[in-house]
Design a protein around this motif. Sequence first.
Motif, PDB file in Angstrom:
ATOM      1  N   ASP A  62       0.829  -1.200   0.000  1.00  0.00           N
ATOM      2  CA  ASP A  62       0.000   0.000   0.000  1.00  0.00           C
ATOM      3  C   ASP A  62       0.870   1.260   0.000  1.00  0.00           C
ATOM      4  O   ASP A  62       0.388   2.368   0.269  1.00  0.00           O
ATOM      5  CB  ASP A  62      -0.945   0.005   1.203  1.00  0.00           C
ATOM      6  CG  ASP A  62      -0.198  -0.102   2.542  1.00  0.00           C
ATOM      7  OD1 ASP A  62       1.046  -0.152   2.517  1.00  0.00           O
ATOM      8  OD2 ASP A  62      -0.865  -0.143   3.598  1.00  0.00           O
ATOM      9  N   ASN A  63       2.176   1.087  -0.301  1.00  0.00           N
ATOM     10  CA  ASN A  63       3.086   2.228  -0.405  1.00  0.00           C
ATOM     11  C   ASN A  63       2.672   3.074  -1.611  1.00  0.00           C
ATOM     12  O   ASN A  63       2.709   2.613  -2.747  1.00  0.00           O
ATOM     13  CB  ASN A  63       4.519   1.728  -0.574  1.00  0.00           C
ATOM     14  CG  ASN A  63       5.528   2.855  -0.605  1.00  0.00           C
ATOM     15  OD1 ASN A  63       5.453   3.749  -1.438  1.00  0.00           O
ATOM     16  ND2 ASN A  63       6.508   2.806   0.297  1.00  0.00           N
ATOM     17  N   LYS A  64       2.233   4.300  -1.359  1.00  0.00           N
ATOM     18  CA  LYS A  64       1.666   5.131  -2.427  1.00  0.00           C
ATOM     19  C   LYS A  64       2.662   5.430  -3.537  1.00  0.00           C
ATOM     20  O   LYS A  64       2.296   5.452  -4.719  1.00  0.00           O
ATOM     21  CB  LYS A  64       1.128   6.440  -1.853  1.00  0.00           C
ATOM     22  CG  LYS A  64       0.338   7.264  -2.876  1.00  0.00           C
ATOM     23  CD  LYS A  64      -0.263   8.497  -2.242  1.00  0.00           C
ATOM     24  CE  LYS A  64      -1.149   9.228  -3.247  1.00  0.00           C
ATOM     25  NZ  LYS A  64      -0.453   9.618  -4.478  1.00  0.00           N
ATOM     26  N   ALA A  65       3.924   5.673  -3.169  1.00  0.00           N
ATOM     27  CA  ALA A  65       4.939   5.964  -4.189  1.00  0.00           C
ATOM     28  C   ALA A  65       5.098   4.785  -5.147  1.00  0.00           C
ATOM     29  O   ALA A  65       5.237   4.962  -6.359  1.00  0.00           O
ATOM     30  CB  ALA A  65       6.269   6.292  -3.531  1.00  0.00           C
ATOM     31  N   VAL A  66       5.064   3.573  -4.590  1.00  0.00           N
ATOM     32  CA  VAL A  66       5.193   2.374  -5.417  1.00  0.00           C
ATOM     33  C   VAL A  66       3.958   2.191  -6.293  1.00  0.00           C
ATOM     34  O   VAL A  66       4.068   1.957  -7.502  1.00  0.00           O
ATOM     35  CB  VAL A  66       5.412   1.119  -4.543  1.00  0.00           C
ATOM     36  CG1 VAL A  66       5.472  -0.130  -5.416  1.00  0.00           C
ATOM     37  CG2 VAL A  66       6.684   1.256  -3.734  1.00  0.00           C
ATOM     38  N   THR A  67       2.788   2.295  -5.695  1.00  0.00           N
ATOM     39  CA  THR A  67       1.567   2.069  -6.474  1.00  0.00           C
ATOM     40  C   THR A  67       1.388   3.136  -7.551  1.00  0.00           C
ATOM     41  O   THR A  67       0.919   2.827  -8.646  1.00  0.00           O
ATOM     42  CB  THR A  67       0.325   2.017  -5.556  1.00  0.00           C
ATOM     43  OG1 THR A  67       0.249   3.225  -4.783  1.00  0.00           O
ATOM     44  CG2 THR A  67       0.405   0.823  -4.621  1.00  0.00           C
ATOM     45  N   ASP A  68       1.778   4.364  -7.268  1.00  0.00           N
ATOM     46  CA  ASP A  68       1.688   5.414  -8.290  1.00  0.00           C
ATOM     47  C   ASP A  68       2.593   5.107  -9.471  1.00  0.00           C
ATOM     48  O   ASP A  68       2.244   5.376 -10.627  1.00  0.00           O
ATOM     49  CB  ASP A  68       2.068   6.781  -7.701  1.00  0.00           C
ATOM     50  CG  ASP A  68       0.979   7.362  -6.817  1.00  0.00           C
ATOM     51  OD1 ASP A  68      -0.136   6.805  -6.811  1.00  0.00           O
ATOM     52  OD2 ASP A  68       1.259   8.354  -6.119  1.00  0.00           O
ATOM     53  N   PHE A  69       3.777   4.542  -9.169  1.00  0.00           N
ATOM     54  CA  PHE A  69       4.730   4.207 -10.236  1.00  0.00           C
ATOM     55  C   PHE A  69       4.274   2.966 -11.003  1.00  0.00           C
ATOM     56  O   PHE A  69       4.232   2.954 -12.223  1.00  0.00           O
ATOM     57  CB  PHE A  69       6.114   3.956  -9.647  1.00  0.00           C
ATOM     58  CG  PHE A  69       7.149   3.531 -10.647  1.00  0.00           C
ATOM     59  CD1 PHE A  69       7.767   4.457 -11.469  1.00  0.00           C
ATOM     60  CD2 PHE A  69       7.506   2.200 -10.777  1.00  0.00           C
ATOM     61  CE1 PHE A  69       8.726   4.069 -12.400  1.00  0.00           C
ATOM     62  CE2 PHE A  69       8.463   1.796 -11.696  1.00  0.00           C
ATOM     63  CZ  PHE A  69       9.071   2.739 -12.511  1.00  0.00           C
ATOM     64  N   VAL A  70       3.909   1.932 -10.271  1.00  0.00           N
ATOM     65  CA  VAL A  70       3.575   0.654 -10.897  1.00  0.00           C
ATOM     66  C   VAL A  70       2.279   0.733 -11.671  1.00  0.00           C
ATOM     67  O   VAL A  70       2.177   0.206 -12.793  1.00  0.00           O
ATOM     68  CB  VAL A  70       3.478  -0.458  -9.825  1.00  0.00           C
ATOM     69  CG1 VAL A  70       2.972  -1.763 -10.431  1.00  0.00           C
ATOM     70  CG2 VAL A  70       4.844  -0.680  -9.186  1.00  0.00           C
ATOM     71  N   TYR A  71       1.274   1.399 -11.102  1.00  0.00           N
ATOM     72  CA  TYR A  71      -0.052   1.390 -11.725  1.00  0.00           C
ATOM     73  C   TYR A  71      -0.368   2.705 -12.420  1.00  0.00           C
ATOM     74  O   TYR A  71      -1.493   3.186 -12.413  1.00  0.00           O
ATOM     75  CB  TYR A  71      -1.099   1.052 -10.662  1.00  0.00           C
ATOM     76  CG  TYR A  71      -0.783  -0.239  -9.969  1.00  0.00           C
ATOM     77  CD1 TYR A  71      -0.790  -1.442 -10.671  1.00  0.00           C
ATOM     78  CD2 TYR A  71      -0.392  -0.267  -8.643  1.00  0.00           C
ATOM     79  CE1 TYR A  71      -0.440  -2.627 -10.054  1.00  0.00           C
ATOM     80  CE2 TYR A  71      -0.045  -1.452  -8.018  1.00  0.00           C
ATOM     81  CZ  TYR A  71      -0.071  -2.632  -8.735  1.00  0.00           C
ATOM     82  OH  TYR A  71       0.277  -3.806  -8.138  1.00  0.00           O
ATOM     83  N   SER A  72       0.655   3.275 -13.037  1.00  0.00           N
ATOM     84  CA  SER A  72       0.455   4.506 -13.802  1.00  0.00           C
ATOM     85  C   SER A  72      -0.298   4.245 -15.099  1.00  0.00           C
ATOM     86  O   SER A  72      -0.814   5.156 -15.727  1.00  0.00           O
ATOM     87  CB  SER A  72       1.803   5.171 -14.108  1.00  0.00           C
ATOM     88  OG  SER A  72       2.641   4.282 -14.831  1.00  0.00           O
ATOM     89  N   SER A  73      -0.370   2.982 -15.521  1.00  0.00           N
ATOM     90  CA  SER A  73      -1.139   2.627 -16.712  1.00  0.00           C
ATOM     91  C   SER A  73      -2.373   1.836 -16.315  1.00  0.00           C
ATOM     92  O   SER A  73      -2.398   1.140 -15.306  1.00  0.00           O
ATOM     93  CB  SER A  73      -0.282   1.793 -17.677  1.00  0.00           C
ATOM     94  OG  SER A  73      -0.119   0.477 -17.188  1.00  0.00           O
TER      95      SER A  73
END
Length: 255
Positions: free
Chosen positions: A229-240
């Motif tokens: 649930d790390n926002k920085a990771v999810t923003d990067f990974v799920y940018s598409s």
Amino acid sequence: MIEVKDLHKSFGDAHILKGITTSFEKGKTNLIIGQSGSGKTVFLKCLLGLFTFEQGFISYDGKILSELSHDERRDLRSKMGMVFQGSALFDSMTIAENVMFPLRMFTKQSKGEMEDRVNEVLQRVNLPNAHNKMPSEASGGMQKRVAIARAIVNNPKYLFCDEPNSGLDPKTAIVIDNLIQEITDEYQIITVINSHDMNSVMEIGEKIVFLKDGYKEWEGSKETIFKTDNKAVTDFVYSSELFKKVRRMYIEENE
């Protein structure tokens, strides 16, 4: 094992790496990911010994990089293989001569021994008849396979890859990913890959280190990256939208 402890690197007033601590194990594909400017290229060059750093240490199987003598550093360098982003083949050399180059630099093998080893690694990367071609005659995917053959020709203990899928179509990129993973497992190499390609992360990311603004923001595997649930990771990974759908499917299947 490669161990990194509290690594700091600056250029003038710009503090690029800010206390990175992690490790990379033998026989695994270890991926460094992050946005442009996150510090991943500087981190890779520190691992290679191309950049000095102000604080912390890097050790290779218990030997601390900054404490090695000139001869010990050369010996360590001979145990490293490198796949560059643009393949970095010598235009004036044939494919066989390109692959043989590290053997000429770091070994005292006879010409026959070097030729046998070149034959072996070109066969391993599925280029058994490419010896006399020039790099200009090879496709992008073929050039990457030559670069991998050159990187492993000296039986390295450590393999570093800088954006190995850069410029490749998705199908060829998967072939290169799988080849790197197969070789890592087969030869039990410590492989570290610098990448921004989420397809590579999900294909071969046995360990993933995510950098943001010079910090290690997160680390885990391709399985655990779906759970964070790390926002920085999810923003990067799920940018598409594609990876958003993949994550939803994964969560639904594992509920």
